[in-house]
Design a protein around this motif. Structure first.
Motif, mmCIF file in Angstrom:
data_model
loop_
_atom_site.group_PDB
_atom_site.id
_atom_site.type_symbol
_atom_site.label_atom_id
_atom_site.label_comp_id
_atom_site.label_asym_id
_atom_site.label_seq_id
_atom_site.Cartn_x
_atom_site.Cartn_y
_atom_site.Cartn_z
ATOM 1 N N UNK A 297 0.804 -1.227 0.000
ATOM 2 C CA UNK A 297 0.000 0.000 0.000
ATOM 3 C C UNK A 297 0.835 1.273 0.000
ATOM 4 N N UNK A 298 2.122 1.159 0.285
ATOM 5 C CA UNK A 298 3.005 2.321 0.374
ATOM 6 C C UNK A 298 2.482 3.320 1.398
ATOM 7 N N UNK A 299 2.058 2.816 2.530
ATOM 8 C CA UNK A 299 1.596 3.674 3.620
ATOM 9 C C UNK A 299 2.411 3.384 4.874
ATOM 10 N N UNK A 300 2.448 4.373 5.750
ATOM 11 C CA UNK A 300 3.156 4.246 7.026
ATOM 12 C C UNK A 300 2.139 4.022 8.139
ATOM 13 N N UNK A 301 2.345 2.995 8.922
ATOM 14 C CA UNK A 301 1.437 2.704 10.030
ATOM 15 C C UNK A 301 1.881 3.465 11.274
ATOM 16 N N UNK A 302 0.930 4.142 11.886
ATOM 17 C CA UNK A 302 1.191 4.846 13.147
ATOM 18 C C UNK A 302 0.071 4.506 14.120
ATOM 19 N N UNK A 303 0.375 4.646 15.401
ATOM 20 C CA UNK A 303 -0.623 4.325 16.432
ATOM 21 C C UNK A 303 -0.824 5.511 17.345
ATOM 22 N N UNK A 304 -2.081 5.721 17.696
ATOM 23 C CA UNK A 304 -2.427 6.773 18.654
ATOM 24 C C UNK A 304 -3.274 6.168 19.766
#
Length: 409
Positions: A297-304
């Motif tokens: 997907x060429x996305x960066x996973x981040x968590x909040x």
């Protein structure tokens, strides 16, 4: 005419008829015909009749119909924000999968789905043959230890008086130490099964209570999210039939586009809006950012981590997260729909009034707009409460009330 605008006009016409002056008392700036005649006799109308603040008053039933949402305006600038699709998940550090440490059978279930439990509360009563045998072995070892200790103390006194030989004392000492080791080993086995020192000390073979019975307790406080047991069911040491979840805080997983990935870091403010609760925003903060992009997907996973003390969010919900990345944070940010136009060019927002059900129109000056949010540069400060959903309906009620006041004499 766009379909969304047609629906908004329909709502406005509905409220123009439903919210009359009887339920929406407000002062308006327009003068009635009777006021104009009084102005001819008594001088300037404006000098004698100052308009009061523009306020909409709603009953509880009317407010429920409008589905208003009120939130505190976050601080930031519209140009320094990132929007990303997001999904809500349980905070893994606040989840407990609870099951027995040894093979057992369910005697009774004490907690059901949705029950709120505290740390140490009983979820079920179980029966285990292995536990019963381990308790019996412990009781035997404890009795042998008590007898060996008494014998050793007695023979030590006799040896001091030179009534028995040193060899007899040494034998009594060895039996005492062996019995003590056996009791400690039996107690250690019970600890492996989850018993505390207090529970081990309380084991009593002289009662009618089966030694094989024990309580399955929760190690965390929260809500019972899963219950896969019924009375009579057999469980193994690998089974975890209960799941207890503390939902006061939840994880939100963001999928940030590659072009925005460089701006992401832990500690950034996040505002979440989910599809299931339109108009509601939940505040949080990023606490983890992946070090690599998703290859497909060429996305960066981040968590909040977001606050959910009111329990409105649920794991599995999807929505959009807005991340404030940088810049000076002097402006209040609100959804673009929260800003309405009164008259030709006056921009207003609605804020809670001094009374329940009251909403006051406040003139504002706006700034940049981006990602569905707009800066309020005058009229609202960061952290102030503002109507973030339902402002169009309040505007319809305000304008219909003004028309009624102007022509109601």
């Amino acid at each position: 005419m766009p379909e969304t605008r047609i629906r908004r006009m329909a709502r406005g016409l509905f409220w123009a008829g439903a919210l009359t002056l009887a339920t929406i008392p407000m002062a308006v700036g327009a003068a009635s015909a009777a006021d104009a005649s009084h102005a001819d006799e008594n001088g300037s109308h404006a000098s004698e009749h100052k308009p009061s603040p523009r306020t909409v008053h709603l009953s509880a039933e009317q407010r429920d119909r409008l589905k208003l949402a009120i939130n505190k305006a976050p601080a930031g600038t519209a140009e320094d924000t990132i929007t990303a699709p997001a999904d809500v998940r349980f905070d893994a550090d606040r989840v407990a999968a609870v099951g027995p440490r040894l093979a057992s059978k369910v005697v009774s279930v004490e907690a059901d789905l949705g029950d709120r439990v505290d740390t140490g509360d009983t979820l079920a009563i179980l029966d285990s043959v292995a536990l019963g045998k381990a308790k019996a072995d412990y009781l035997t070892a404890r009795a042998h230890y008590a007898n060996a200790r008494a014998t050793y103390r007695r023979k030590r006194g006799l040896a001091d008086d030179q009534i028995i030989s040193q060899a007899a004392l040494d034998e009594a000492r060895a039996q005492y130490r062996s019995a003590r080791a056996a009791m400690r080993a039996a107690g250690a086995e019970l600890r492996l099964y989850g018993l505390s020192d207090e529970q081990i000390d309380a084991i009593d073979g002289g009662t009618d209570a089966p030694l094989s019975r024990f309580a399955l307790r929760t190690p965390k406080a929260g809500v019972v999210q899963r219950r896969d047991v019924v009375a009579g069911k057999s469980l193994s040491s690998d089974d975890t039939p209960f799941q207890v979840v503390d939902t006061s805080k939840l994880w939100v997983m963001l999928q940030v586009s590659e072009s925005k990935a460089a701006a992401m870091r832990p500690g950034l403010p996040v505002s979440l809006e989910v599809r299931a609760l339109p108009g509601r925003r939940f505040s949080g903060q990023t606490d983890w950012v992946s070090a690599s992009l998703d290859a497909q997907n060429r996305t960066l996973t981040a968590r909040a981590v977001v606050d959910n003390r009111d329990g409105r969010l649920a794991a599995g919900m999807f929505g959009t997260a807005t991340v404030q990345t940088q810049g000076d944070k002097r402006y209040a940010l609100v959804p673009t729909d929260a800003v309405q136009t009164l008259g030709d060019d006056e921009q207003i927002i609605f804020v809670p009034g001094d009374e329940d059900g009251a909403f006051r129109a406040v003139a504002v000056a706006t700034g940049h707009e981006s990602n569905g949010r707009i800066e309020i540069r005058e009229g609202l400060a960061p952290g102030d409460e503002v109507v973030t959903a339902g402002a169009f309906d309040l505007m319809s009620a305000l304008t219909s009330g003004s028309r009624s006041a102007a022509h109601g004499h």
